[in-house]
Motif scaffolding. Structure first.
Motif, mmCIF file in Angstrom:
data_model
loop_
_atom_site.group_PDB
_atom_site.id
_atom_site.type_symbol
_atom_site.label_atom_id
_atom_site.label_comp_id
_atom_site.label_asym_id
_atom_site.label_seq_id
_atom_site.Cartn_x
_atom_site.Cartn_y
_atom_site.Cartn_z
ATOM 1 N N VAL A 156 13.945 33.621 17.231
ATOM 2 C CA VAL A 156 14.347 33.896 15.697
ATOM 3 C C VAL A 156 12.904 33.860 14.990
ATOM 4 N N VAL A 157 12.934 34.580 14.042
ATOM 5 C CA VAL A 157 11.637 34.732 13.140
ATOM 6 C C VAL A 157 11.956 34.074 11.942
ATOM 7 N N PHE A 158 10.963 32.925 11.847
ATOM 8 C CA PHE A 158 10.962 31.917 10.825
ATOM 9 C C PHE A 158 9.664 31.880 10.128
ATOM 10 N N GLN A 159 9.682 32.346 8.756
ATOM 11 C CA GLN A 159 8.299 32.269 8.140
ATOM 12 C C GLN A 159 7.224 33.096 8.770
ATOM 13 N N GLY A 160 7.940 34.200 9.540
ATOM 14 C CA GLY A 160 7.048 35.378 9.939
ATOM 15 C C GLY A 160 6.576 34.994 11.504
ATOM 16 N N LYS A 161 6.904 34.023 12.141
ATOM 17 C CA LYS A 161 6.851 33.798 13.452
ATOM 18 C C LYS A 161 7.768 33.846 14.225
ATOM 19 N N SER A 162 7.675 33.915 15.549
ATOM 20 C CA SER A 162 8.970 34.104 16.391
ATOM 21 C C SER A 162 8.982 33.001 17.314
ATOM 22 N N TYR A 163 10.156 32.032 17.205
ATOM 23 C CA TYR A 163 10.304 31.090 17.795
ATOM 24 C C TYR A 163 11.473 31.052 18.657
ATOM 25 N N ARG A 164 11.511 30.518 20.143
ATOM 26 C CA ARG A 164 12.800 30.149 20.971
ATOM 27 C C ARG A 164 13.619 29.279 20.059
ATOM 28 N N VAL A 165 14.945 30.028 19.937
ATOM 29 C CA VAL A 165 15.894 29.198 18.955
ATOM 30 C C VAL A 165 16.176 27.755 19.495
ATOM 31 N N GLY A 166 16.123 27.762 20.958
ATOM 32 C CA GLY A 166 16.620 26.414 21.490
ATOM 33 C C GLY A 166 15.748 25.242 21.100
ATOM 34 N N ASP A 167 14.380 25.640 21.098
ATOM 35 C CA ASP A 167 13.383 24.714 20.578
ATOM 36 C C ASP A 167 13.437 24.068 19.400
ATOM 37 N N LEU A 168 14.307 25.060 18.277
ATOM 38 C CA LEU A 168 14.557 24.466 16.981
ATOM 39 C C LEU A 168 15.512 23.695 16.785
ATOM 40 N N ALA A 169 16.369 23.469 17.744
ATOM 41 C CA ALA A 169 17.796 22.719 17.635
ATOM 42 C C ALA A 169 17.485 21.176 17.157
ATOM 43 N N ASP A 170 17.948 20.790 16.001
ATOM 44 C CA ASP A 170 17.726 19.393 15.279
ATOM 45 C C ASP A 170 18.886 18.647 15.411
ATOM 46 N N GLY A 171 20.078 19.457 15.922
ATOM 47 C CA GLY A 171 21.481 18.552 16.100
ATOM 48 C C GLY A 171 22.147 18.343 14.674
ATOM 49 N N VAL A 172 21.682 19.170 13.585
ATOM 50 C CA VAL A 172 22.178 19.026 12.257
ATOM 51 C C VAL A 172 22.420 20.506 11.955
ATOM 52 N N ALA A 173 21.631 21.297 11.506
ATOM 53 C CA ALA A 173 21.694 22.717 11.156
ATOM 54 C C ALA A 173 21.710 23.640 12.035
ATOM 55 N N ILE A 174 20.934 23.204 13.043
ATOM 56 C CA ILE A 174 20.614 24.015 14.407
ATOM 57 C C ILE A 174 21.288 23.155 15.468
#
Length: 243
Positions: free
Chosen positions: A78-96
């Motif tokens: 996913v692109v967040f603030q202009g950079k590409s991240y693996r979405v699984g690494d962003l998981a926080d257990g709340v909103a992701i």
């Protein structure tokens, strides 16, 4: 393995279309700087999938993206603030959140002529051919404490927005003072104890005491209150207090 839910809405040159109904030759809106504004679909892969999924709640990527809950495979970027991240690494257990794929779940992988971010329910997702993934202007980066903190802040705002309609119904008032009920101050017993007075004594916390005292002594003029109290005031439909 990357991919999106078959029922996700993808922005094409003719408007939103279900991912499951995309086909070769269709043009998808691209939102990557330096890339043609529309990218041609070369092919679609239907992936029967069993395993963990990542659910993005509305708004977690900022700018109200995604518009609705969005299910992605963990390796989807996913692109967040202009950079590409693996979405699984962003998981926080709340909103992701991570959850198990339901039975008969099918993911869709979109192959494009180039490599670009496309809009899926308002969220920018990286798509492209495997041999092109190292090219282009999308910077792939690992997560870091700053991005984790930013996601956590947005997640907290989402949780607060969901809770405010309920909290607004639980207000208690005394002349000149507006209190949340004991049971509902973000579920925090410590904050409740600090703000709510006990019999024959004032508030225990000096900051809360200042807030309550200023509201009580100048209710006709209003007063500046701490940012943490402002959402409760606005939720009670009396509008923000002004200094």
């Amino acid at each position: 393995m990357r991919g999106i839910a078959a029922d996700a809405q993808v922005m094409t040159s003719r408007g939103d279309r279900l991912a499951a109904r995309l086909g070769p030759g269709m043009m998808l809106l691209a939102v990557t700087p330096g890339v043609a504004p529309f990218q041609r679909v070369l092919g679609i892969r239907n992936i029967p999938y069993r395993g963990p999924l990542i659910r993005l709640l509305p708004g977690v990527l900022g700018n109200m993206a995604p518009r609705e809950d969005l299910l992605l495979l963990p390796d989807q970027r996913v692109v967040f603030q202009g950079k590409s991240y693996r979405v699984g690494d962003l998981a926080d257990g709340v909103a992701i959140r991570q959850e198990e794929a339901p039975a008969n779940f099918t993911a869709i992988d979109i192959l494009l002529e180039g490599r670009a971010a496309i809009l899926v329910q308002g969220a920018a997702l990286e798509m492209g051919q495997a041999h092109l993934l190292a090219l282009g202007s999308l910077e792939r980066v690992p997560i870091d404490p700053a991005i984790t903190a930013q996601i956590a802040l947005i997640a907290a705002e989402i949780a607060l927005d969901a809770k405010l309609p309920l909290e607004a119904q639980a207000f208690q008032t005394v002349p000149g003072i507006l209190f949340p009920s004991r049971e509902t101050v973000f579920g925090s017993a410590a904050l409740t104890a600090a703000v709510m007075p006990v019999p024959d004594s004032g508030p225990r916390d000096p900051i809360a005491s200042t807030v309550i005292s200023s509201v009580a002594t100048a209710p006709e003029q209003g007063t500046r209150i701490s940012q943490g109290f402002q959402p409760f005031i606005e939720a009670a439909s009396i509008g923000p207090l002004r200094s």
